[in-house]
Enzyme design. Structure first.
Site, PDB file in Angstrom:
ATOM      1  N   PHE A 120       0.076   3.437  -1.070  1.00 33.84           N
ATOM      2  CA  PHE A 120       1.373   3.105  -1.349  1.00 33.84           C
ATOM      3  C   PHE A 120       1.651   1.517  -0.904  1.00 33.84           C
ATOM      4  O   PHE A 120       1.082   1.085   0.093  1.00 33.84           O
ATOM      5  CB  PHE A 120       2.504   3.862  -0.343  1.00 33.84           C
ATOM      6  CG  PHE A 120       2.533   5.085  -0.767  1.00 33.84           C
ATOM      7  CD1 PHE A 120       3.620   5.827  -1.791  1.00 33.84           C
ATOM      8  CD2 PHE A 120       1.720   6.215  -0.466  1.00 33.84           C
ATOM      9  CE1 PHE A 120       3.691   6.973  -2.029  1.00 33.84           C
ATOM     10  CE2 PHE A 120       1.836   7.555  -0.872  1.00 33.84           C
ATOM     11  CZ  PHE A 120       2.707   7.807  -1.814  1.00 33.84           C
ATOM     12  N   ALA A 121       2.335   0.769  -1.778  1.00 31.04           N
ATOM     13  CA  ALA A 121       2.219  -0.525  -1.406  1.00 31.04           C
ATOM     14  C   ALA A 121       2.877  -1.057  -0.173  1.00 31.04           C
ATOM     15  O   ALA A 121       2.598  -2.057   0.423  1.00 31.04           O
ATOM     16  CB  ALA A 121       3.098  -1.222  -2.418  1.00 31.04           C
ATOM     17  N   ASP A 122       3.648  -0.228   0.454  1.00 31.96           N
ATOM     18  CA  ASP A 122       4.373  -0.136   1.792  1.00 31.96           C
ATOM     19  C   ASP A 122       3.069  -0.424   2.902  1.00 31.96           C
ATOM     20  O   ASP A 122       3.332  -1.009   3.854  1.00 31.96           O
ATOM     21  CB  ASP A 122       5.010   1.004   2.397  1.00 31.96           C
ATOM     22  CG  ASP A 122       6.189   1.415   1.132  1.00 31.96           C
ATOM     23  OD1 ASP A 122       5.824   1.807   0.050  1.00 31.96           O
ATOM     24  OD2 ASP A 122       7.225   1.313   1.411  1.00 31.96           O
ATOM     25  N   HIS A 149       7.529   4.629   1.782  1.00 28.95           N
ATOM     26  CA  HIS A 149       6.768   4.876   0.467  1.00 28.95           C
ATOM     27  C   HIS A 149       7.458   4.381  -0.592  1.00 28.95           C
ATOM     28  O   HIS A 149       7.050   4.888  -1.778  1.00 28.95           O
ATOM     29  CB  HIS A 149       6.660   6.437   0.494  1.00 28.95           C
ATOM     30  CG  HIS A 149       5.899   6.941   1.482  1.00 28.95           C
ATOM     31  ND1 HIS A 149       6.218   7.211   2.558  1.00 28.95           N
ATOM     32  CD2 HIS A 149       4.432   7.473   1.586  1.00 28.95           C
ATOM     33  CE1 HIS A 149       5.293   7.923   3.537  1.00 28.95           C
ATOM     34  NE2 HIS A 149       4.167   7.797   2.821  1.00 28.95           N
ATOM     35  N   PRO A 187      -0.810  -3.943   6.577  1.00 26.45           N
ATOM     36  CA  PRO A 187      -1.995  -4.314   7.502  1.00 26.45           C
ATOM     37  C   PRO A 187      -3.256  -5.154   6.828  1.00 26.45           C
ATOM     38  O   PRO A 187      -3.908  -5.731   7.528  1.00 26.45           O
ATOM     39  CB  PRO A 187      -2.473  -2.765   7.895  1.00 26.45           C
ATOM     40  CG  PRO A 187      -1.133  -1.924   7.621  1.00 26.45           C
ATOM     41  CD  PRO A 187      -0.632  -2.727   6.446  1.00 26.45           C
ATOM     42  N   ILE A 227       0.338  -1.927   2.469  1.00 18.90           N
ATOM     43  CA  ILE A 227      -0.513  -3.007   2.322  1.00 18.90           C
ATOM     44  C   ILE A 227      -0.549  -4.086   3.144  1.00 18.90           C
ATOM     45  O   ILE A 227      -1.353  -4.910   3.432  1.00 18.90           O
ATOM     46  CB  ILE A 227      -0.666  -3.589   0.798  1.00 18.90           C
ATOM     47  CG1 ILE A 227      -1.566  -4.141   0.234  1.00 18.90           C
ATOM     48  CG2 ILE A 227       0.780  -4.641   0.846  1.00 18.90           C
ATOM     49  CD1 ILE A 227      -1.553  -4.836  -1.247  1.00 18.90           C
ATOM     50  N   GLU A 274      -6.386  -0.073   5.838  1.00 16.34           N
ATOM     51  CA  GLU A 274      -6.208  -0.853   4.789  1.00 16.34           C
ATOM     52  C   GLU A 274      -6.820  -2.291   5.006  1.00 16.34           C
ATOM     53  O   GLU A 274      -7.180  -3.038   3.999  1.00 16.34           O
ATOM     54  CB  GLU A 274      -4.630  -1.135   4.398  1.00 16.34           C
ATOM     55  CG  GLU A 274      -3.945   0.266   3.898  1.00 16.34           C
ATOM     56  CD  GLU A 274      -3.613   1.398   4.866  1.00 16.34           C
ATOM     57  OE1 GLU A 274      -3.230   2.204   4.801  1.00 16.34           O
ATOM     58  OE2 GLU A 274      -3.827   0.961   6.042  1.00 16.34           O
TER      59      GLU A 274
END
Length: 339
Positions: A83-85, A129, A89, A87, A60
Site C-alpha cells: 500500500f502506498a501508505d 491504506h 519507511p 512507502i 519497505e
C-alpha cells in the site's frame, strides 16, 4: 486484443516483460505464491519461477534498497509496496539514493527501478491504506511518477516505466482496479457507480504508452479539467452533471508533466479546474495551478479552481464524504462559468 480490467492489464504487462527481458525481476510482500493482495502478480511465480517473482519480508526500506542495488548491478527490478501508505519507511532510499544516483555518479550508475504501489481510497482502508501521497514524489527531482486511469494505459505505461532508465513510482488507483470506480455502498447514491464498461480492449503483447504524454478524454470549449487516476472517471460524471462543455485532460503521469497539452487546452477554454483525491493543501494541484497561471495568465477568464480531498486526516467510516465526487466538481465548473 483481449478484454481486461486494470488488474489483468497490469498482470499482462509484468508477464510480457518477464518473458521478454531476463533482467526483469519482481519482488515484494506476498507477491509470489499468493499473487499479491490485489492479485496483480497472480500466477507469475508459477510461470516464471522463484528467482523472477519472489516474496520479501515486511521491510519497505529493505525492499527499495535491494531494488536500487539490483538496478546498479544491471537488472530491472519491479518492487511492490503493498500500500502506498507504507512507502514512507523507504522514502529516504528513494530520495537520497535512487533519485540522486545518476547525478551523483556523473552518469556512471543509475537505478532503472519501478516501484509499484496501490494508492487512494475506495475500499474503507482508513488512514493507513487509503492515502494519496503522489505530491511527495513529484517534489523529488530524479523520480518519475505515473498514475494510470484505465487498463490500456496501465499496461502501456507500466511497460514504459520498466524500460525507463530512471526510477519510476507507479501508483495504481485501487478503487478502479476492477472497473471505472466502485459505487458508494448506500442505495441512495448509486450515481457514484460511474459510467462505462469495467473492461477495456488491451493488446496481449508488448506496447508502450509514453511517459509524460497526457490524453484528452473529452473535448470541450468552456473549461479545462485536469485529473488523473480515479478522478478521471469521477470527472466524467461531474461534467455530465454540470451541463458545462468541459474539456477533460488525463495527465497519466505527473512527472514528467505534459505542460504543452495543459496550456494548449487552457488557452482554448480560458478556464481551469484541477481535480484530485489527495488533500488540497500542498497537493499536486497547487503546482498545476501555478504552472497554468504562469503560462496562461492572459488567456484566463476566471480564477483557477481546485477540487480535492479535505485538509484532514483520512477518515475511515466517512471516506465517501472525504473523496471529492461528481457534485463537488459540477459545482466548481458552474462557478468557473460565472466569471
Amino acid at each position: 486484443m483481449a478484454l481486461m480490467n486494470m488488474i489483468q492489464a497490469l498482470n499482462s504487462a509484468l508477464d510480457v516483460k518477464l518473458a521478454q527481458d531476463p533482467d526483469v525481476v519482481l519482488f515484494g510482500e506476498d507477491i509470489g505464491y499468493f499473487g499479491g493482495v490485489f492479485r496483480v502478480t497472480d500466477g507469475l511465480q508459477a510461470k516464471h519461477g522463484l528467482t523472477r517473482c519472489f516474496d520479501t519480508p515486511i521491510a519497505e526500506g529493505g525492499i527499495i534498497a535491494t531494488a536500487i542495488g539490483m538496478g546498479v548491478y544491471g537488472l530491472r527490478p519491479v518492487a511492490e509496496i503493498q500500500f502506498a501508505d507504507y512507502i514512507l519507511p523507504a522514502f529516504d532510499q528513494l530520495v537520497s539514493e535512487a533519485a540522486r544516483l545518476r547525478y551523483r555518479s556523473g552518469g556512471e550508475f543509475w537505478a532503472p527501478i519501478t516501484v509499484r504501489s496501490p494508492y487512494g481510497g475506495g475500499i474503507f482502508g482508513g488512514q493507513t491504506h487509503s492515502q494519496s501521497p503522489e505530491a511527495l514524489f513529484a517534489h523529488v527531482t530524479g523520480l518519475k511518477t505515473v498514475i494510470p486511469s484505465n487498463p490500456y494505459d496501465a499496461k502501456g505505461l507500466l511497460i514504459a516505466s520498466i524500460e525507463d532508465d530512471d526510477p519510476v513510482i507507479f501508483m495504481e488507483p485501487k478503487r478502479i482496479y476492477n472497473g471505472p470506480f466502485y459505487a458508494r455502498p448506500d442505495e441512495q447514491l448509486k450515481s457514484w457507480a460511474g459510467t462505462g464498461d469495467p473492461l477495456a480492449e488491451v493488446p496481449e503483447g508488448h506496447y508502450t504508452v509514453p511517459l509524460g504524454k497526457a490524453a484528452t478524454v473529452r473535448e470541450g470549449k468552456d473549461v479545462t479539467v485536469l485529473a488523473y487516476g480515479t478522478m478521471v472517471h469521477v470527472a466524467k460524471a461531474g461534467i455530465e452533471e454540470s451541463g458545462v462543455d468541459a474539456e477533460l485532460i488525463d495527465l497519466r503521469s505527473i512527472v514528467p508533466l505534459d505542460i504543452e497539452a495543459i496550456t494548449a487546452s487552457v488557452a482554448k477554454t480560458g478556464r481551469c479546474v484541477i481535480f484530485h483525491e489527495a488533500t488540497r493543501f500542498g497537493g499536486f494541484g497547487g503546482e498545476l495551478s501555478a504552472l497554468v497561471q504562469e503560462r496562461c495568465f492572459w488567456a484566463l477568464r476566471s480564477p483557477i479552481l481546485r477540487v480535492a480531498g479535505w485538509d484532514t486526516p483520512y477518515p475511515h467510516a466517512f471516506e465517501w464524504d472525504y473523496m471529492p465526487g461528481p457534485g463537488r466538481l459540477a459545482a466548481a465548473l458552474r462557478k468557473a462559468m460565472e466569471d
